[in-house]
Every structure is written in structure tokens, then in C-alpha cells.
Design a protein around this motif. Structure first.
Motif, PDB file in Angstrom:
ATOM      1  N   LEU A 112       0.844  -1.192   0.000  1.00 19.65           N
ATOM      2  CA  LEU A 112       0.000   0.000   0.000  1.00 19.65           C
ATOM      3  C   LEU A 112       0.880   1.242   0.000  1.00 19.65           C
ATOM      4  O   LEU A 112       1.874   1.301   0.730  1.00 19.65           O
ATOM      5  CB  LEU A 112      -0.898   0.023   1.238  1.00 19.65           C
ATOM      6  CG  LEU A 112      -1.695  -1.254   1.522  1.00 19.65           C
ATOM      7  CD1 LEU A 112      -2.372  -1.163   2.875  1.00 19.65           C
ATOM      8  CD2 LEU A 112      -2.702  -1.506   0.417  1.00 19.65           C
ATOM      9  N   VAL A 113       0.499   2.241  -0.794  1.00 16.28           N
ATOM     10  CA  VAL A 113       1.301   3.463  -0.906  1.00 16.28           C
ATOM     11  C   VAL A 113       0.380   4.678  -0.889  1.00 16.28           C
ATOM     12  O   VAL A 113      -0.671   4.679  -1.539  1.00 16.28           O
ATOM     13  CB  VAL A 113       2.138   3.479  -2.208  1.00 16.28           C
ATOM     14  CG1 VAL A 113       2.978   4.759  -2.278  1.00 16.28           C
ATOM     15  CG2 VAL A 113       3.016   2.245  -2.304  1.00 16.28           C
ATOM     16  N   ILE A 114       0.775   5.691  -0.136  1.00 13.59           N
ATOM     17  CA  ILE A 114       0.117   6.993  -0.191  1.00 13.59           C
ATOM     18  C   ILE A 114       1.219   8.052  -0.159  1.00 13.59           C
ATOM     19  O   ILE A 114       2.211   7.901   0.575  1.00 13.59           O
ATOM     20  CB  ILE A 114      -0.871   7.189   0.979  1.00 13.59           C
ATOM     21  CG1 ILE A 114      -1.768   8.414   0.736  1.00 13.59           C
ATOM     22  CG2 ILE A 114      -0.169   7.299   2.304  1.00 13.59           C
ATOM     23  CD1 ILE A 114      -2.970   8.143  -0.089  1.00 13.59           C
ATOM     24  N   GLY A 115       1.110   9.096  -0.983  1.00 17.02           N
ATOM     25  CA  GLY A 115       2.179  10.092  -1.029  1.00 17.02           C
ATOM     26  C   GLY A 115       1.688  11.433  -1.498  1.00 17.02           C
ATOM     27  O   GLY A 115       0.571  11.576  -2.021  1.00 17.02           O
ATOM     28  N   ASP A 116       2.538  12.417  -1.303  1.00 15.05           N
ATOM     29  CA  ASP A 116       2.184  13.800  -1.666  1.00 15.05           C
ATOM     30  C   ASP A 116       3.457  14.562  -2.007  1.00 15.05           C
ATOM     31  O   ASP A 116       4.300  14.800  -1.147  1.00 15.05           O
ATOM     32  CB  ASP A 116       1.459  14.474  -0.506  1.00 15.05           C
ATOM     33  CG  ASP A 116       0.950  15.869  -0.847  1.00 15.05           C
ATOM     34  OD1 ASP A 116       1.125  16.292  -2.001  1.00 15.05           O
ATOM     35  OD2 ASP A 116       0.390  16.526   0.047  1.00 15.05           O
ATOM     36  N   VAL A 117       3.600  14.939  -3.290  1.00 12.77           N
ATOM     37  CA  VAL A 117       4.741  15.738  -3.731  1.00 12.77           C
ATOM     38  C   VAL A 117       4.429  17.206  -3.476  1.00 12.77           C
ATOM     39  O   VAL A 117       3.320  17.676  -3.737  1.00 12.77           O
ATOM     40  CB  VAL A 117       5.030  15.507  -5.230  1.00 12.77           C
ATOM     41  CG1 VAL A 117       6.145  16.428  -5.713  1.00 12.77           C
ATOM     42  CG2 VAL A 117       5.393  14.056  -5.472  1.00 12.77           C
ATOM     43  N   ALA A 118       5.392  17.941  -2.957  1.00 14.94           N
ATOM     44  CA  ALA A 118       5.201  19.371  -2.690  1.00 14.94           C
ATOM     45  C   ALA A 118       4.968  20.111  -4.000  1.00 14.94           C
ATOM     46  O   ALA A 118       5.625  19.864  -5.007  1.00 14.94           O
ATOM     47  CB  ALA A 118       6.420  19.938  -1.973  1.00 14.94           C
ATOM     48  N   GLY A 119       4.015  21.051  -3.979  1.00 20.01           N
ATOM     49  CA  GLY A 119       3.731  21.858  -5.160  1.00 20.01           C
ATOM     50  C   GLY A 119       2.329  21.627  -5.671  1.00 20.01           C
ATOM     51  O   GLY A 119       1.676  20.628  -5.338  1.00 20.01           O
ATOM     52  N   HIS A 120       1.863  22.570  -6.493  1.00 19.05           N
ATOM     53  CA  HIS A 120       0.522  22.480  -7.075  1.00 19.05           C
ATOM     54  C   HIS A 120       0.583  22.913  -8.536  1.00 19.05           C
ATOM     55  O   HIS A 120      -0.072  23.865  -8.942  1.00 19.05           O
ATOM     56  CB  HIS A 120      -0.474  23.348  -6.300  1.00 19.05           C
ATOM     57  CG  HIS A 120      -0.703  22.900  -4.901  1.00 19.05           C
ATOM     58  ND1 HIS A 120       0.075  23.313  -3.850  1.00 19.05           N
ATOM     59  CD2 HIS A 120      -1.622  22.043  -4.377  1.00 19.05           C
ATOM     60  CE1 HIS A 120      -0.355  22.754  -2.738  1.00 19.05           C
ATOM     61  NE2 HIS A 120      -1.381  21.975  -3.032  1.00 19.05           N
ATOM     62  N   ASP A 121       1.374  22.204  -9.322  1.00 17.20           N
ATOM     63  CA  ASP A 121       1.486  22.546 -10.733  1.00 17.20           C
ATOM     64  C   ASP A 121       1.842  21.295 -11.518  1.00 17.20           C
ATOM     65  O   ASP A 121       1.908  20.190 -10.973  1.00 17.20           O
ATOM     66  CB  ASP A 121       2.531  23.651 -10.944  1.00 17.20           C
ATOM     67  CG  ASP A 121       3.890  23.310 -10.334  1.00 17.20           C
ATOM     68  OD1 ASP A 121       4.153  22.107 -10.092  1.00 17.20           O
ATOM     69  OD2 ASP A 121       4.686  24.239 -10.097  1.00 17.20           O
ATOM     70  N   ILE A 122       2.078  21.505 -12.808  1.00 15.40           N
ATOM     71  CA  ILE A 122       2.353  20.357 -13.666  1.00 15.40           C
ATOM     72  C   ILE A 122       3.661  19.677 -13.274  1.00 15.40           C
ATOM     73  O   ILE A 122       3.833  18.470 -13.442  1.00 15.40           O
ATOM     74  CB  ILE A 122       2.367  20.796 -15.146  1.00 15.40           C
ATOM     75  CG1 ILE A 122       2.354  19.568 -16.060  1.00 15.40           C
ATOM     76  CG2 ILE A 122       3.574  21.695 -15.436  1.00 15.40           C
ATOM     77  CD1 ILE A 122       2.118  19.915 -17.515  1.00 15.40           C
ATOM     78  N   THR A 123       4.583  20.446 -12.702  1.00 17.04           N
ATOM     79  CA  THR A 123       5.844  19.854 -12.241  1.00 17.04           C
ATOM     80  C   THR A 123       5.588  18.870 -11.120  1.00 17.04           C
ATOM     81  O   THR A 123       6.151  17.759 -11.100  1.00 17.04           O
ATOM     82  CB  THR A 123       6.808  20.962 -11.769  1.00 17.04           C
ATOM     83  OG1 THR A 123       7.052  21.852 -12.851  1.00 17.04           O
ATOM     84  CG2 THR A 123       8.119  20.377 -11.289  1.00 17.04           C
ATOM     85  N   ALA A 124       4.720  19.262 -10.172  1.00 15.04           N
ATOM     86  CA  ALA A 124       4.397  18.353  -9.070  1.00 15.04           C
ATOM     87  C   ALA A 124       3.735  17.089  -9.586  1.00 15.04           C
ATOM     88  O   ALA A 124       4.031  15.976  -9.107  1.00 15.04           O
ATOM     89  CB  ALA A 124       3.482  19.064  -8.075  1.00 15.04           C
ATOM     90  N   ALA A 125       2.843  17.238 -10.570  1.00 14.06           N
ATOM     91  CA  ALA A 125       2.180  16.057 -11.129  1.00 14.06           C
ATOM     92  C   ALA A 125       3.188  15.146 -11.827  1.00 14.06           C
ATOM     93  O   ALA A 125       3.126  13.915 -11.712  1.00 14.06           O
ATOM     94  CB  ALA A 125       1.092  16.486 -12.105  1.00 14.06           C
ATOM     95  N   ALA A 126       4.131  15.742 -12.557  1.00  7.26           N
ATOM     96  CA  ALA A 126       5.145  14.941 -13.248  1.00  7.26           C
ATOM     97  C   ALA A 126       6.059  14.237 -12.241  1.00  7.26           C
ATOM     98  O   ALA A 126       6.417  13.063 -12.416  1.00  7.26           O
ATOM     99  CB  ALA A 126       5.961  15.829 -14.178  1.00  7.26           C
TER     100      ALA A 126
END
Length: 553
Positions: free
Chosen positions: A359-373
Motif C-alpha cells: 500500500l502506498v500513499i504520497g504527496d509531492v510538494a507543489g501544485h502545478d504540472i511539475t508536481a504532477a510529473a
């Protein structure tokens, strides 16, 4: 009658030399007793031609005029009376100083001195017009500066439309304005905000074919602004009479929004009364359109980038979670209400080669296309590492840290929680599973028993991914049948003006609902609880991954 009998001869000589016109009038009949050359010239005569005549004979236009009224006021008041006004019957203006002179024999005269101020008045009018023009230019410049400032803060097409509508109402006294977007692919002029400005007109104006009829469409095709009064609207576009009735349009300005020779939109401003829009106002409207074009392009680009990022983000979220070994996995993802933002939140469930569920849950810092990538990079890397070797979660996160370091010089910063559902023979016989997890700076999981008892699996979180240094630690908890494990991102528990602990405690108090028989419905209920608090309004993305521990087959 000679003026010599009424006025001192020395004074007469002095009057002849002054540059101002002078005239002495009998205060009873307004007969001219004396006039100098300058004064007579005002009337196009010589002094000898005027002396002895009634003012009404010399100057018929004066009778009953404001000039005549001021003479009567001078006679009545006796003090110094001054006024500036036109010479009746001429295009000249004079400044007059008049005073009654009382003689010893009760005889009264009115002495007037006056000068021609026609040229001064013309200069004054010119000066006032220039000042008014400068004032209007200053006001226009100020409005455009304010508009520019307001538009720089816009991020969506809706934001731009709202600013433009306000500018049209306040700066041009218009009834309303609409911002339309050119959809070249569908060959439509789209006006999604018409209903806000012109109730009842939306069905007529929302989507129009680019090759259709109308002032705005014609302005787009010509690439030139149009200014149509009611007569022009109804004679030039008679087939649209019902539209003019519904919108109550009496004057319409339509200005195409052009960028690089290509139309991107249309600004429409509507007045519900007859207006005579001066050139300065038209120029300002065109300037407004220019500013709007830049803001609209920026908003459309941002919308395109956001849509791309959303597509990328959605493609990275697992839709077919593994359902093995009596485990029921259910996930939910709720994007932030802020339309222009995308997040780096993700969840995942992986069935490993040995049959273990990861099981995995995560959150990359940022709110833009870079964060999504970056989220996509982490998800793929973590899956590859998990399948490659049978590592515990802590070691798996440490290996992922090494991968993060290799990505680029600007390090990715992310929180992540990895958990494995394990079971040996004894635990299987007892109907118990073990969850082993490691936490890289992520909010702690919540375990809900089948009776609704919920507890937070507190453990000191290790460093975020991307920080570097140190090693993660594994934690273990036994999970009985019927229990539910909830993993989530911080959008579920973050509150404005509250610390994270308060949000986690709120979650613990609401998590008992996850013990319900239908896990998908229970997750939706939890999200409804979040929405009811108002905490999700314009906040962060929320990712949830819930695991129900059923009896094994």
C-alpha cells in the motif's frame, strides 16, 4: 447735448488717453453723455456719432439684455458693480466696472469702464478644454493602470471576465459586458458568462457559429472594432431583432481580441440607453480590449497546462486496485476546488510477486504540472523497486531516496507512507494480519476496528523524501478481521488556523463510520463530513486509500 456740461474737462482728456473704453450715461434715459474712442469702437462708431444718443438708439440689442440689467443694478445700488459678459448682438465679450455718480442737483449718471476680453475668454476656453482633456486622459490612464493591476491577479477566464465586466460598468457606464472565447476547433464563439450579465439572453448568445450573423462575429471576421447604435443594430442585423429586445441593447461596442493576427476572443459592451461614445472613450475601450487579450491568453494557457497536468495526474492514479487475500481496497481522489491548481497527491496498491499487497500513499510538494510529473516519477520508481526486491517498507523508502537524488539537481520534496500486509502461518491460523509500514514525513494512518473504535497509529515520522540523510524505520501493528486501515494525504486533515494534530483528531473522531458494511459508501460519507465543515473549500487535494480486512478465502 454735450458731455462738457456734466464731466470735468481734465477728466475728459484723461479718459481719452486710457486704453479701456469709457462711457458716461444719463441714469434716467440712458443717454450717452461721454464716450472715448476705445469705447465707441466697441460699437463700430466714433465718439461724436454716439454722444447725445440714447443707448437704445446706439445699441438696440442691449435693451432687455443682461447688460441692461446690470446697468439698472448699478443705478439702484450706487456702489461699484462689475461683470463680464457678451456684448449683445456681437461675438465680443467685455469686462465692465460701473458706478453711479450722484451730482449736486440730484442728477445721476452711470460711469462705465470696460475692456475687450474676447481674446482672453477664447484663451480661457482653450485652456479649460485642455485641462479637461488632460483630466480625462489622467482618469483614463488611472483606470487603465487599475485595470492592468486587476488583470495581473487573474488566473482563470472567469476571473478575467469579472474584471472586464466591472471595468465596463464603472469606466463606461455600460449596462453589462461579456467576454467571449473563439473556439477555432469547433468554429464557435463561446460566451459562457452571458447569463451573469444579461439574464434571459444566454440561449441567444452562449454559442454562436463563427460564420454567423451579428456585430461581434462581423468584427471578428474584419478584425476591427464596431460601434453600433440601435438604428444600426436593427437595420444592419434585422434577423437578430429578438436578441436586441431581450438584451435591451441600444448601443453595442464589439472589439475583437487579437494576438499575433489571430482572434482569441471578443469583448462586447452593451448600453441600454442611447449614447454618443466619443473618440476618447472608444480609444480607451480598445485599450481595455488589448489588456484583456493579454490576460485572456494567460488564463487560457494556464487552463491548458492545468488540463494537461490533470490528465497526467489522473493517468498516474491506479484505477484497478488489487483485491487479493481477503483485502478490499477502495480509493478516492478529490481535487482541490482551486481550478488552476493540480497536486502531487497519489495512492497505489501493488500485488507483489510473493502475493503480498503493498500500500502506498504520497504527496509531492507543489501544485502545478511539475508536481504532477514528479509524482509520476516517484510512483513508477517505487513500483519498480518494490517488484524488484522483497524489501521491507523502510528499506524501500531509503532506496527510493537514492532514486530521487538521481533525478535532477533541484530535489523533489515529498511525503510518502509505504505499508505491507504480511501474515505468517501462526497469524493466519489466528485470523490476524500484520501491517508493517514506514513513514517519510506523512500523516499517520488510522486503524478502525469492526466496532467503530478508531486509533491513530502514531509513530515518529522519518524525514521527507528529498531531504537526504538518515534511514527510515519500520513499524508494525496487528490487524484483526473486520478492521479497516485508512491512509490519506494532508488535504483531509489540514485546517486554516489549526495545527495538524487538531485535524488528525477530527479524523479519528469521524473514522468510526468506516466500520460500516459498505466501504465505498463509508469513504464517501467521510468526504461529505469534510465538505460539511467547509475545510475543503479551495484547499488541497485529498487522496484516500482504505483497506478492509475480510476473512481470507
Amino acid at each position: 447735448m454735450s458731455s462738457a456740461g456734466a464731466v470735468d474737462p481734465l477728466l475728459l482728456r484723461a479718459w481719452q488717453e486710457v486704453s479701456e473704453g469709457t462711457i458716461v450715461l444719463d441714469a434716467q434715459q440712458w443717454r450717452v453723455e461721454h464716450v472715448n474712442a476705445v469705447g465707441a469702437a466697441i460699437y463700430g462708431l466714433t465718439p461724436s456719432e454716439m454722444v447725445g444718443l440714447l443707448l437704445s438708439d446706439v445699441f438696440p440689442a442691449a435693451v432687455g439684455s443682461d447688460f441692461h440689467a446690470e446697468l439698472r443694478r448699478t443705478r439702484a445700488e450706487g456702489g461699484l458693480v462689475t461683470w463680464t459678459g457678451p456684448v449683445p448682438g456681437t461675438d465680443r465679450w467685455i469686462a465692465v466696472r460701473a458706478q453711479r455718480v450722484d451730482g449736486t442737483d440730484d442728477r445721476r449718471t452711470v460711469l462705465c469702464s470696460f475692456r475687450d476680453v474676447t481674446a482672453e475668454r477664447a484663451l480661457g476656453i482653450e485652456r479649460d478644454a485642455l485641462l479637461q482633456s488632460l483630466q480625462r486622459s489622467l482618469e483614463h490612464t488611472t483606470r487603465l493602470l487599475r485595470l492592468s493591476e486587476a488583470l495581473t491577479t487573474t488566473r482563470t477566464v472567469s476571473d478575467v471576465a469579472a474584471v472586464v465586466a466591472e471595468a465596463a460598468r464603472d469606466g463606461f457606464a455600460a449596462a453589462y459586458a461579456a467576454l467571449s472565447i473563439v473556439d477555432h476547433e469547433r468554429r464557435l464563439l463561446r460566451t459562457p458568462f452571458t447569463g451573469r450579465y444579461a439574464p434571459g439572453a444566454q440561449e441567444y448568445w452562449q454559442d454562436l457559429p463563427l460564420d454567423g450573423v451579428g456585430p461581434g462575429l462581423l468584427a471578428l471576421r474584419d478584425g476591427q472594432p464596431r460601434f453600433d447604435d440601435e438604428t444600426s443594430l436593427r437595420t444592419r442585423f434585422p434577423e437578430l431583432a429578438q436578441r436586441w429586445d431581450v438584451s435591451q441593447a441600444r448601443f453595442v461596442a464589439t472589439v475583437p481580441l487579437l494576438a499575433g493576427g489571430r482572434s482569441v476572443g471578443l469583448l462586447t459592451v452593451v448600453w441600454r440607453e442611447d449614447v454618443d461614445l466619443p473618440e476618447s472613450q472608444r480609444a480607451m475601450l480598445i485599450a481595455l480590449a488589448s489588456y484583456t487579450t493579454q490576460a485572456l491568453q494567460r488564463a487560457l494557457l494556464l487552463a491548458e497546462r492545468t488540463a494537461t497536468a490533470r490528465t497526467l495526474q489522473n493517468s498516474m492514479l491506479t484505477t484497478d486496485l488489487p483485491q487479493a487475500g481477503g483485502l478490499e481496497l477502495v480509493a478516492r481522489y478529490v481535487p482541490a476546488h482551486t481550478e488552476e491548481q493540480v497536486g502531487g497527491d497519489w495512492y497505489d496498491g501493488v500485488l507483489l510477486p510473493d502475493g503480498t499487497t503493498l500500500l502506498v500513499i504520497g504527496d509531492v510538494a507543489g501544485h502545478d504540472i511539475t508536481a504532477a510529473a514528479e509524482m509520476g516519477q516517484l510512483r513508477i520508481a517505487l513500483r519498480a523497486l518494490a517488484v524488484d526486491r522483497d524489501d521491507p517498507p523502510a528499506l524501500l523508502l531509503d532506496r527510493l531516496e537514492a532514486v530521487v537524488d538521481s533525478f535532477r539537481t533541484d530535489a523533489i520534496l515529498a511525503s510518502c507512507l509505504v505499508a505491507r500486509v504480511e501474515q505468517d502461518a501462526d497469524a493466519r491460523a489466528a485470523g490476524v494480519r500484520t501491517v508493517r509500514w514506514a513513514n517519510a514525513g506523512h500523516p499517520p494512518p488510522v486503524l478502525v476496528l469492526d466496532d467503530g473504535t478508531a486509533r491513530v497509529l502514531d509513530a515518529d515520522p522519518d524525514l521527507l523524501l528529498g531531504v537526504g540523510g538518515g534511514h527510515r524505520t519500520d513499524h508494525v501493528v496487528d490487524v484483526p478481521l473486520g478492521a479497516t486501515l485508512l491512509l490519506y494525504t494532508d488535504g483531509l486533515v489540514e485546517r486554516r488556523a489549526e495545527d495538524l494534530d487538531a485535524g488528525i483528531e477530527w479524523l479519528r473522531s469521524k473514522a468510526s463510520g468506516l466500520a460500516g458494511p459498505d466501504l465505498p459508501t463509508a469513504l464517501d460519507g467521510l468526504l461529505a463530513e469534510l465538505s460539511a465543515t467547509g475545510a475543503d473549500a479551495g484547499g488541497d487535494d485529498v487522496a484516500l486509500l482504505a483497506v478492509r480486512f475480510h476473512a481470507q478465502p
